[in-house]
Design a protein around this motif. Structure first.
Motif, PDB file in Angstrom:
ATOM      1  N   TRP A 129      49.117  48.530  37.886  1.00  0.00           N
ATOM      2  CA  TRP A 129      48.597  47.552  38.271  1.00  0.00           C
ATOM      3  C   TRP A 129      49.300  46.846  39.629  1.00  0.00           C
ATOM      4  O   TRP A 129      48.632  46.221  40.476  1.00  0.00           O
ATOM      5  N   VAL A 130      50.677  46.887  39.477  1.00  0.00           N
ATOM      6  CA  VAL A 130      51.337  45.985  40.651  1.00  0.00           C
ATOM      7  C   VAL A 130      51.124  46.847  41.703  1.00  0.00           C
ATOM      8  O   VAL A 130      50.989  46.302  42.984  1.00  0.00           O
ATOM      9  N   LEU A 131      51.110  48.181  41.950  1.00  0.00           N
ATOM     10  CA  LEU A 131      51.047  48.844  43.006  1.00  0.00           C
ATOM     11  C   LEU A 131      49.431  48.538  43.564  1.00  0.00           C
ATOM     12  O   LEU A 131      49.340  48.599  44.933  1.00  0.00           O
ATOM     13  N   LYS A 132      48.561  48.492  42.795  1.00  0.00           N
ATOM     14  CA  LYS A 132      47.286  48.273  43.175  1.00  0.00           C
ATOM     15  C   LYS A 132      47.144  46.916  43.644  1.00  0.00           C
ATOM     16  O   LYS A 132      46.450  46.695  44.931  1.00  0.00           O
ATOM     17  N   GLU A 133      47.656  45.912  43.335  1.00  0.00           N
ATOM     18  CA  GLU A 133      47.667  44.599  44.010  1.00  0.00           C
ATOM     19  C   GLU A 133      48.413  44.384  45.178  1.00  0.00           C
ATOM     20  O   GLU A 133      48.040  43.796  46.285  1.00  0.00           O
ATOM     21  N   ARG A 134      49.731  45.305  45.198  1.00  0.00           N
ATOM     22  CA  ARG A 134      50.347  45.666  46.333  1.00  0.00           C
ATOM     23  C   ARG A 134      49.539  45.942  47.676  1.00  0.00           C
ATOM     24  O   ARG A 134      49.530  45.320  48.783  1.00  0.00           O
ATOM     25  N   THR A 135      48.751  46.691  47.137  1.00  0.00           N
ATOM     26  CA  THR A 135      47.900  47.693  48.203  1.00  0.00           C
ATOM     27  C   THR A 135      47.104  46.474  48.737  1.00  0.00           C
ATOM     28  O   THR A 135      46.772  46.510  49.990  1.00  0.00           O
ATOM     29  N   LYS A 136      46.450  45.930  47.982  1.00  0.00           N
ATOM     30  CA  LYS A 136      45.500  45.052  48.397  1.00  0.00           C
ATOM     31  C   LYS A 136      45.921  43.769  49.510  1.00  0.00           C
ATOM     32  O   LYS A 136      45.339  43.437  50.410  1.00  0.00           O
ATOM     33  N   LEU A 137      47.222  43.292  48.988  1.00  0.00           N
ATOM     34  CA  LEU A 137      48.063  42.165  49.730  1.00  0.00           C
ATOM     35  C   LEU A 137      48.318  43.006  51.173  1.00  0.00           C
ATOM     36  O   LEU A 137      48.267  42.211  52.187  1.00  0.00           O
ATOM     37  N   VAL A 138      48.764  44.187  50.979  1.00  0.00           N
ATOM     38  CA  VAL A 138      49.178  44.783  52.497  1.00  0.00           C
ATOM     39  C   VAL A 138      47.949  45.036  53.367  1.00  0.00           C
ATOM     40  O   VAL A 138      47.947  44.743  54.690  1.00  0.00           O
ATOM     41  N   GLN A 139      46.818  45.405  52.575  1.00  0.00           N
ATOM     42  CA  GLN A 139      45.427  45.294  53.386  1.00  0.00           C
ATOM     43  C   GLN A 139      45.080  43.989  53.904  1.00  0.00           C
ATOM     44  O   GLN A 139      44.347  44.001  55.261  1.00  0.00           O
TER      45      GLN A 139
END
Length: 434
Positions: A95-105
């Protein structure tokens, strides 16, 4: 002293194993494939051990029709209780990686050392991170409690609680007698949960989901969270709709093999994990590396010393199942399980004034048949266990937390054994009521 053939063992686990599997295992334990060494003595790093592990994983995937492109089968240790923690660590990490990806995008720096990224991620964790639990029995309750212990109660959402159900047959509140109606779940599901967790079959309480919960089917748009299930006591007894799950796991000692190994089937997209430094910056727990699915998968389930002998037994059970049901596979075993359960429940229902099946009919487990006798009369239940044992019907005592009687109808129980138990249930009732 009774022979093995005279005993029908209905214990909940460690459970009965096929005699022919045990006979092969006994030879393998002394001298495996004429190597002069027993299987428990061979290195887990040997090609021999790697082959056993590889074949067991492949055979399990074949029996359950696991799509190998999308899911990984891993073998590890810790039992179902260890998986309560493992699923939390791994699914929160995903979940953390998923949300991290969203923020980077969205334009934030792709750098775990970035204060801006960490601040935004921490805000996400504080506001949105939840684990959803459906509690229908003793084991899902333990899993829910472990989540609260590891993450804090504020991060754990109780979607449904069977303890609040009322057993209308008795007119009083009854602990874990029914599965809450799914119409009551939907409003309680978290909008962005890291996972939604349930136990497919409650070994202690005799409660089983009759099918994958429709309220959790991803394609129905009910939840976007990965669904995680504990299948420790009903795995291999019916087909599994694998694509509906983010992950499911099971201890070996019910339908798969001997105590000592655990299996997890997890979606490959959920394997990658954030760095320990990032989790630490977010004030999230860092799990033991031996419970990290990504590490276990990358090492072909041999990151640390695995009990190859126990994997061998599980592999032999799987080969026997594949040979027994070459076309239908798990559906073939399901038909057998349902025939056995049907005749045992029919015998109990024929004397409903004497036997009280713990869960309501809609939630009855095919694997663990839990009931009380004569209103829970301790002397009568003791006599039932004693007389059953004299007939070779052993392991019928209920779990210490609930008492009563429990007949575990796992795959290794023959149809003849189920018939013998049903006949005893009928005869005991007639004799005692006379």
């Amino acid at each position: 002293m009774p022979s093995r053939e005279e005993i029908n063992y209905f214990g909940a686990g460690p459970a009965l194993l096929p005699t022919d599997v045990l006979e092969r295992a006994a030879q393998a334990l002394v001298n495996y494939q004429d190597t002069g060494l027993g299987l428990a003595e061979h290195s887990h790093r040997s090609e021999l051990a790697s082959t056993i592990v590889r074949e067991a994983r492949a055979d399990l995937a074949a029996f359950l029709d696991v799509p190998s492109d999308d899911y990984e089968v891993i073998i590890l240790q810790g039992g179902g209780t260890g998986e309560f923690a493992a699923t939390i660590y791994n699914l929160v990490g995903a979940w953390v990686l998923k949300e991290r990806t969203k923020l980077v995008q969205s334009g934030l720096p792709d750098d775990d050392a970035s204060a801006e990224l960490i601040k935004a991620l921490k805000a996400k964790v504080d506001a949105e991170l939840k684990l959803d639990y459906i509690v229908t029995g003793s084991w899902s309750l333990k899993a829910y409690q472990e989540a609260q212990r590891l993450l804090g109660p504020e991060k754990v959402n109780l979607v449904a609680d069977a303890r609040k159900e009322v057993d209308t047959r008795a007119g009083t509140a009854s602990k874990f007698a029914a599965i809450p109606d799914e119409s009551t779940w939907k409003a309680n599901l978290s909008p962005n949960a890291a996972m939604v967790y349930y136990c497919d079959n409650e070994t202690v309480d005799g409660v089983e989901f009759p099918q994958f919960p429709p309220a959790l089917v991803p394609s129905a748009g009910n939840t976007t969270a990965p669904v995680v299930a504990d299948m420790s006591s009903n795995i291999l007894s019916r087909p599994v709709p694998v694509s509906n799950y983010g992950a499911f796991f099971f201890g070996a000692q019910k339908n798969l093999g001997s105590t000592g190994i655990t299996v997890a089937v997890i979606k490959r997209s959920l394997l990658p994990q954030p760095s320990a430094d990032l989790l630490r910056a977010l004030s999230l727990p860092i799990g033991p590396i031996v419970l990290q699915y990504e590490i276990i998968a990358k090492n072909d389930s041999l990151y640390n010393t695995l009990s190859i002998f126990d994997v061998y037994i599980a592999g032999q059970v799987l080969k026997k199942l594949l040979a027994s049901f070459p076309a239908d596979k798990a559906a073939g075993q399901q038909a057998v399980a349902e025939r056995k359960a049907k005749q045992i429940y029919a015998a109990l229902d024929a004397h409903s004034d004497f036997y009280h099946v713990a869960p309501v009919p809609a939630a009855r487990s095919r694997m663990n048949i839990v009931f009380r006798i004569a209103g829970g009369d301790a002397a009568v239940e003791k006599a039932f266990i004693s007389e059953g044992t004299a007939l070779g019907l052993t392991g019928l005592k209920g779990h210490r937390s609930v008492g009563g009687i429990r007949a575990s109808n796992y795959n290794s129980i023959s149809e003849e054994g189920a018939t013998k138990l049903a006949e005893f249930i009928d005869a005991f009732a007639k004799k005692t009521k006379a």
